[in-house]
Design an enzyme around this catalytic site. Structure first.
Site, PDB file in Angstrom:
ATOM      1  N   TYR A 114       0.843  -1.198   0.000  1.00  0.00           N
ATOM      2  CA  TYR A 114       0.000   0.000   0.000  1.00  0.00           C
ATOM      3  C   TYR A 114       0.877   1.246   0.000  1.00  0.00           C
ATOM      4  O   TYR A 114       1.946   1.269   0.619  1.00  0.00           O
ATOM      5  CB  TYR A 114      -0.872   0.052   1.255  1.00  0.00           C
ATOM      6  N   ARG A 163      -2.248 -12.050   3.479  1.00  0.00           N
ATOM      7  CA  ARG A 163      -3.616 -11.756   3.072  1.00  0.00           C
ATOM      8  C   ARG A 163      -3.880 -12.289   1.670  1.00  0.00           C
ATOM      9  O   ARG A 163      -3.065 -12.107   0.764  1.00  0.00           O
ATOM     10  CB  ARG A 163      -3.871 -10.229   3.038  1.00  0.00           C
ATOM     11  N   HIS A 166      -7.085  -8.942  -2.414  1.00  0.00           N
ATOM     12  CA  HIS A 166      -8.387  -8.340  -2.152  1.00  0.00           C
ATOM     13  C   HIS A 166      -8.385  -6.861  -2.495  1.00  0.00           C
ATOM     14  O   HIS A 166      -7.332  -6.222  -2.551  1.00  0.00           O
ATOM     15  CB  HIS A 166      -8.768  -8.514  -0.667  1.00  0.00           C
TER      16      HIS A 166
HETATM   17 FE   LIG Z   1      -5.925  -4.794   2.620  1.00  0.00          FE
END
Ligand SMILES: [Fe+2]
Length: 246
Positions: A114, A163, A166
């Site tokens: 991110y 993760r 998504h």
């Molecule tokens: Fe996320």
């Protein structure tokens, strides 16, 4: 218009939305470690949607530009990764389109990072990818984004925790008290079984957060496509979060 008494105010309160049973994750889900500190210890309070909330200034639809829905054209160059189209409809419990819904997304880049100061994953940032977009649903309740398929990323929830890929979604209705937040996953992700955010969803409802590959919406020589419809409530309602998630 002024509502002078609590009784008068109550007459203008809209009914609260029900959380359907067996669909949403429990607030406290031990395999997802941070829910232990995050889960409310007191009964939830319903925030009434009174006249102020429902009629107050909202989004300013004119601020949402068509370009906001294309996450691949926000910088001087194109981002790295697999270009994809993500589309679908926002529907009410009767299967009717919900037009004018602000749909916002945010996501990791193709390397699984991110653009955020707290993300220190040892993966490269992409100078051509911010990872955020928005659009309003059209008269048919449809939204459409062009973006990059997000990478998986480690998140330290447990040993070797990753993760599943998504995209985060936020939906605003006609008032700021009408916000729903959820995540969209990709079909057949090998990380589903060890991602406790995914597995915190009751098994029967998990398919509701998984998009389907959609050949009809692909663009030849340019991008693959995934379709994901979001049902706000009733039978088939989507899975929505209670707080901030990774
Ligand atoms: Fe996320």
């Amino acid at each position: 218009m002024t509502i002078r008494t609590p009784a008068a105010a109550a007459r203008f309160a809209l009914p609260a939305y029900e959380r359907p049973a067996g669909v949403n994750p429990p607030f406290d889900y031990p395999p997802y470690r941070s829910t232990e500190r995050r889960a409310p210890r007191q009964p939830l309070l319903v925030v009434p949607q009174r006249l102020t909330e429902v009629t107050g200034p909202l989004l300013g639809a004119e601020r949402v530009l068509a370009a906001d829905a294309d996450l691949t054209t926000q910088h001087a160059g194109e981002p790295l990764g697999e270009r994809i189209i993500v589309t679908g409809r926002v529907l009410d419990s009767g299967g009717r389109a919900v037009p004018g819904t602000l749909v916002e997304i945010w996501q990791a880049n193709a390397a699984g990072r991110y653009r955020h100061q707290t993300d220190q994953h040892r993966a490269p940032l992409d100078p051509n990818f911010t990872g955020a977009g928005r659009c309003l649903t059209d008269s048919q309740g449809r939204y459409r984004f062009v973006t990059i398929k997000p990478g998986a990323y480690p998140w330290q929830n447990h040993h070797n925790a990753w993760r599943a890929q998504h995209i985060h979604f936020s939906l605003f209705g006609r008032a700021f008290t009408q916000r729903l937040v959820t995540q969209m996953f990709f079909p057949s992700d090998p990380l589903f079984s060890q991602d406790p955010i995914f597995s915190s969803i009751p098994e029967a409802a998990r398919e509701r957060v998984i998009a389907r590959f959609d050949l009809d919406h692909t663009e030849p020589e340019w991008a693959l496509a995934y379709t994901w419809d979001i049902v706000l409530r009733g039978h088939g309602a989507g899975v929505f979060e209670a707080g901030e998630h990774a």
